[in-house]
Design a protein around this motif. Structure first.
Motif, PDB file in Angstrom:
ATOM      1  N   ASP A  90       0.836  -1.209   0.000  1.00 28.02           N
ATOM      2  CA  ASP A  90       0.000   0.000   0.000  1.00 28.02           C
ATOM      3  C   ASP A  90       0.866   1.254   0.000  1.00 28.02           C
ATOM      4  O   ASP A  90       0.523   2.265  -0.631  1.00 28.02           O
ATOM      5  CB  ASP A  90      -0.910   0.003   1.236  1.00 28.02           C
ATOM      6  CG  ASP A  90      -2.026  -1.028   1.132  1.00 28.02           C
ATOM      7  OD1 ASP A  90      -2.296  -1.487   0.002  1.00 28.02           O
ATOM      8  OD2 ASP A  90      -2.604  -1.378   2.172  1.00 28.02           O
ATOM      9  N   LYS A  91       2.012   1.190   0.692  1.00 27.68           N
ATOM     10  CA  LYS A  91       2.884   2.353   0.815  1.00 27.68           C
ATOM     11  C   LYS A  91       3.895   2.455  -0.320  1.00 27.68           C
ATOM     12  O   LYS A  91       4.277   3.551  -0.732  1.00 27.68           O
ATOM     13  CB  LYS A  91       3.616   2.280   2.164  1.00 27.68           C
ATOM     14  CG  LYS A  91       4.264   3.582   2.585  1.00 27.68           C
ATOM     15  CD  LYS A  91       4.770   3.480   4.011  1.00 27.68           C
ATOM     16  CE  LYS A  91       5.433   4.783   4.455  1.00 27.68           C
ATOM     17  NZ  LYS A  91       5.952   4.674   5.845  1.00 27.68           N
ATOM     18  N   HIS A  92       4.314   1.298  -0.848  1.00 24.04           N
ATOM     19  CA  HIS A  92       5.360   1.272  -1.882  1.00 24.04           C
ATOM     20  C   HIS A  92       4.937   0.357  -3.052  1.00 24.04           C
ATOM     21  O   HIS A  92       5.539  -0.691  -3.278  1.00 24.04           O
ATOM     22  CB  HIS A  92       6.687   0.777  -1.299  1.00 24.04           C
ATOM     23  CG  HIS A  92       7.112   1.490  -0.055  1.00 24.04           C
ATOM     24  ND1 HIS A  92       7.688   2.756  -0.083  1.00 24.04           N
ATOM     25  CD2 HIS A  92       7.047   1.136   1.255  1.00 24.04           C
ATOM     26  CE1 HIS A  92       7.962   3.132   1.151  1.00 24.04           C
ATOM     27  NE2 HIS A  92       7.580   2.167   1.985  1.00 24.04           N
ATOM     28  N   PRO A  93       3.906   0.740  -3.776  1.00 24.68           N
ATOM     29  CA  PRO A  93       3.385  -0.160  -4.821  1.00 24.68           C
ATOM     30  C   PRO A  93       4.350  -0.410  -5.981  1.00 24.68           C
ATOM     31  O   PRO A  93       4.224  -1.416  -6.679  1.00 24.68           O
ATOM     32  CB  PRO A  93       2.122   0.569  -5.299  1.00 24.68           C
ATOM     33  CG  PRO A  93       2.356   1.999  -4.958  1.00 24.68           C
ATOM     34  CD  PRO A  93       3.148   1.991  -3.694  1.00 24.68           C
ATOM     35  N   HIS A  94       5.291   0.481  -6.189  1.00 28.58           N
ATOM     36  CA  HIS A  94       6.199   0.354  -7.337  1.00 28.58           C
ATOM     37  C   HIS A  94       7.648   0.105  -6.913  1.00 28.58           C
ATOM     38  O   HIS A  94       8.572   0.294  -7.702  1.00 28.58           O
ATOM     39  CB  HIS A  94       6.124   1.610  -8.210  1.00 28.58           C
ATOM     40  CG  HIS A  94       4.725   1.951  -8.632  1.00 28.58           C
ATOM     41  ND1 HIS A  94       3.960   1.128  -9.424  1.00 28.58           N
ATOM     42  CD2 HIS A  94       3.946   3.044  -8.339  1.00 28.58           C
ATOM     43  CE1 HIS A  94       2.773   1.685  -9.617  1.00 28.58           C
ATOM     44  NE2 HIS A  94       2.739   2.849  -8.968  1.00 28.58           N
ATOM     45  N   SER A  95       7.836  -0.346  -5.716  1.00 35.19           N
ATOM     46  CA  SER A  95       9.179  -0.592  -5.196  1.00 35.19           C
ATOM     47  C   SER A  95       9.833  -1.789  -5.881  1.00 35.19           C
ATOM     48  O   SER A  95       9.160  -2.637  -6.481  1.00 35.19           O
ATOM     49  CB  SER A  95       9.099  -0.844  -3.696  1.00 35.19           C
ATOM     50  OG  SER A  95      10.282  -1.426  -3.218  1.00 35.19           O
ATOM     51  N   ASN A  96      11.157  -1.852  -5.770  1.00 37.34           N
ATOM     52  CA  ASN A  96      11.880  -3.020  -6.288  1.00 37.34           C
ATOM     53  C   ASN A  96      11.492  -4.303  -5.546  1.00 37.34           C
ATOM     54  O   ASN A  96      11.677  -5.405  -6.068  1.00 37.34           O
ATOM     55  CB  ASN A  96      13.392  -2.798  -6.168  1.00 37.34           C
ATOM     56  CG  ASN A  96      13.893  -1.708  -7.097  1.00 37.34           C
ATOM     57  OD1 ASN A  96      13.294  -1.459  -8.143  1.00 37.34           O
ATOM     58  ND2 ASN A  96      14.984  -1.054  -6.714  1.00 37.34           N
ATOM     59  N   HIS A  97      10.972  -4.134  -4.317  1.00 39.04           N
ATOM     60  CA  HIS A  97      10.574  -5.301  -3.530  1.00 39.04           C
ATOM     61  C   HIS A  97       9.108  -5.678  -3.743  1.00 39.04           C
ATOM     62  O   HIS A  97       8.636  -6.658  -3.147  1.00 39.04           O
ATOM     63  CB  HIS A  97      10.784  -5.029  -2.034  1.00 39.04           C
ATOM     64  CG  HIS A  97      12.197  -4.702  -1.667  1.00 39.04           C
ATOM     65  ND1 HIS A  97      13.229  -5.605  -1.806  1.00 39.04           N
ATOM     66  CD2 HIS A  97      12.757  -3.564  -1.172  1.00 39.04           C
ATOM     67  CE1 HIS A  97      14.364  -5.048  -1.408  1.00 39.04           C
ATOM     68  NE2 HIS A  97      14.103  -3.802  -1.014  1.00 39.04           N
ATOM     69  N   ALA A  98       8.382  -4.926  -4.563  1.00 38.20           N
ATOM     70  CA  ALA A  98       6.939  -5.153  -4.727  1.00 38.20           C
ATOM     71  C   ALA A  98       6.647  -6.546  -5.264  1.00 38.20           C
ATOM     72  O   ALA A  98       5.730  -7.236  -4.802  1.00 38.20           O
ATOM     73  CB  ALA A  98       6.336  -4.090  -5.642  1.00 38.20           C
ATOM     74  N   THR A  99       7.417  -6.979  -6.244  1.00 38.45           N
ATOM     75  CA  THR A  99       7.191  -8.307  -6.824  1.00 38.45           C
ATOM     76  C   THR A  99       7.379  -9.400  -5.788  1.00 38.45           C
ATOM     77  O   THR A  99       6.570 -10.338  -5.685  1.00 38.45           O
ATOM     78  CB  THR A  99       8.152  -8.534  -8.008  1.00 38.45           C
ATOM     79  OG1 THR A  99       7.923  -7.532  -9.001  1.00 38.45           O
ATOM     80  CG2 THR A  99       7.931  -9.909  -8.614  1.00 38.45           C
ATOM     81  N   THR A 100       8.433  -9.271  -4.981  1.00 39.35           N
ATOM     82  CA  THR A 100       8.687 -10.267  -3.937  1.00 39.35           C
ATOM     83  C   THR A 100       7.549 -10.284  -2.915  1.00 39.35           C
ATOM     84  O   THR A 100       7.120 -11.354  -2.465  1.00 39.35           O
ATOM     85  CB  THR A 100      10.017  -9.966  -3.226  1.00 39.35           C
ATOM     86  OG1 THR A 100      11.064  -9.919  -4.196  1.00 39.35           O
ATOM     87  CG2 THR A 100      10.329 -11.026  -2.189  1.00 39.35           C
ATOM     88  N   ALA A 101       7.060  -9.099  -2.553  1.00 38.31           N
ATOM     89  CA  ALA A 101       5.964  -9.013  -1.582  1.00 38.31           C
ATOM     90  C   ALA A 101       4.715  -9.705  -2.114  1.00 38.31           C
ATOM     91  O   ALA A 101       4.040 -10.452  -1.394  1.00 38.31           O
ATOM     92  CB  ALA A 101       5.665  -7.554  -1.255  1.00 38.31           C
ATOM     93  N   LYS A 102       4.402  -9.484  -3.389  1.00 41.40           N
ATOM     94  CA  LYS A 102       3.224 -10.123  -3.993  1.00 41.40           C
ATOM     95  C   LYS A 102       3.381 -11.639  -4.038  1.00 41.40           C
ATOM     96  O   LYS A 102       2.422 -12.386  -3.817  1.00 41.40           O
ATOM     97  CB  LYS A 102       3.006  -9.567  -5.393  1.00 41.40           C
ATOM     98  CG  LYS A 102       2.560  -8.112  -5.414  1.00 41.40           C
ATOM     99  CD  LYS A 102       2.494  -7.565  -6.830  1.00 41.40           C
ATOM    100  CE  LYS A 102       2.120  -6.086  -6.832  1.00 41.40           C
ATOM    101  NZ  LYS A 102       2.121  -5.519  -8.206  1.00 41.40           N
TER     102      LYS A 102
END
Length: 458
Positions: A90-102
């Motif tokens: 929610d806070k960092h939708p386009h972060s480099n870590h976003a894919t890993t979080a998903k």
């Protein structure tokens, strides 16, 4: 390398035409920015922005966002729950870590599924389910301590089996010097637990003396299920009453003047109750069901004893389908339907006579009202009554009309809880509601008399 004003100045002095002269001049002209980048914390960037407004604005913004991103990601990875990863996205939708979080959300572990379910409802899994999850490595006992107390976790860990109660053959006739107290309810609604809580509370508070009777063992086991009155101890709940079982439990309740009140608790198995539903609606009956129903009718039509009826109304379950009837090919019948039919049965057969001194809708598991509605225990009686009026309106109308016809004056709903039930088979017992039932029974039953009049009456 350690770079300072002095080292840069020395370089430009020693190498006036050096390869890095331009870089040295740039650094010397904005040394505070260089120091800020080297320290790379949100606080120093904010200090620089305050001291040098308008300089490196975009770089400061991006640097702070990058630091927040890494901090939030470290926190989410450490907590390692779906909710933590969702908050990060929610806070960092386009972060480099976003894919890993998903990916971690999509592939969340069975452990988290189990623990999340318990957090929502601590009766989602039975004790044996939880023991099996620990045994196969899905969760650990330390994981369970995150959602249960240490005492509850220990109780789950040491649990072996539910309390077994003996089969009770229906008695040919009931004792004739006692107020008969009937408990009506479908299987699994807490009927036996409610009786056990009342008997245990009366026994532990020295308000009860058991009398010898054919089902004395059943009564003794049931009255030993729960701990001392109002003490928060963990108890093992019993299994449902055995099929076709009718337990006659003779006892004396003792009032504040040390007078004895003779009462008989009658535990009707849930299958007996659903059998009456079938009987009422001309559905095929087993020979054993027919015999048991005739036996119940003989009790109800016995004019010698006063009678009290408790209908077990499990909070939040009025619209649950009755599994026993489904297994008999009668699907789609709800608990409220069966209770309404029982009310009509009592009306049609004369089961509610002038000798009936009380009819009560006992709303069991009323502690769930606090959970579902977010209220306090003082509001339970009112909300339990409203629940019956809204969810069991047809039943309550049927029993109220039948009582009016039979001139039964005391017709009420009562909120009732045995305490905090968890893992389906265990309970942190609270005897306060049970004591209220004991007090009501003492009010509604006569004290034992002595002498000639008593002899003639009996």
């Amino acid at each position: 390398q350690n770079i300072s004003d002095q080292s840069l100045s020395n370089y430009t002095r020693i190498y006036p035409n050096g390869k890095y002269l331009a870089q040295c001049d740039a650094l010397l002209s904005d040394m505070p920015w260089f120091e800020t980048k080297k320290r790379n914390t949100i606080e120093v960037y904010k200090i620089y922005a305050a001291n040098y407004p308008g300089k490196h604005v975009d770089e400061i913004k991006q640097a702070i966002l990058a630091i927040e991103d890494e901090n939030d990601w470290s926190h989410a990875a450490q907590v390692n729950t779906t909710s933590a990863y969702k908050q990060y996205l929610d806070k960092h939708p386009h972060s480099n870590h976003a894919t890993t979080a998903k990916e971690r959300i999509a592939n969340r572990s069975q452990k988290e599924i189990v623990l999340d379910a318990i957090r929502k409802d601590d009766n989602t899994y039975s004790t044996i389910d939880l023991q099996n999850y620990v045994e196969n490595g899905t969760i650990t006992w330390d994981d369970l301590r995150e959602v249960f107390s240490d005492e509850q976790t220990q109780a789950i860990q040491s649990w072996t089996r539910t309390q077994q109660l003996p089969q009770c053959a229906p008695p040919q006739k009931l004792r004739e010097d006692s107020t008969e107290i009937y408990f009506w309810g479908t299987k699994g609604t807490g009927k036996t637990c409610a009786m056990g809580a009342v008997l245990s509370t009366a026994k532990r508070s020295a308000r009860m003396i058991a009398r010898n009777c054919p089902h004395r063992i059943y009564m003794d086991q049931l009255s030993n299920l729960f701990g001392d009155n109002n003490m928060q101890i963990i108890c093992n709940l019993p299994e449902s009453t055995s099929k076709d079982s009718i337990a006659e439990m003779n006892l004396q309740l003792i009032d504040s003047n040390e007078k004895n009140h003779n009462v008989t608790f009658i535990d009707l198995a849930g299958e007996v109750v659903t059998g009456i539903y079938k009987y009422q609606n001309k559905l095929p009956l087993l020979d054993s069901e027919q015999t048991t129903i005739e036996q119940v009718l003989s009790y109800l039509q016995n004019p010698y004893n006063n009678k009290i009826h408790f209908f077990i109304l499990e909070y939040g379950s009025a619209n649950k389908f009755v599994k026993e009837l489904e297994s008999m090919g009668c699907s789609g019948v709800r608990q409220g339907d069966v209770l309404t039919s029982i009310a009509q049965f009592l009306d049609n057969t004369g089961g509610l006579r002038k000798s009936t001194v009380g009819v009560y809708g006992l709303v069991t598991k009323s502690d769930l009202i606090d959970v579902y509605i977010g209220t306090s225990s003082t509001e339970r009686p009112k909300l339990a009554y409203e629940y019956v009026q809204q969810s069991l309106a047809a039943f309550w109308k049927a029993i109220s009309l039948a009582c009016k016809k039979a001139n039964v004056k005391d017709v009420k709903t009562i909120s009732f809880s045995i305490g905090d039930v968890f893992a389906q088979n265990l309970c942190v017992f609270d005897g306060s509601d049970s004591m209220k039932i004991v007090d009501r029974l003492l009010q509604k039953t006569p004290a034992e008399s002595k002498g000639l009049f008593s002899w003639l009456f009996n």
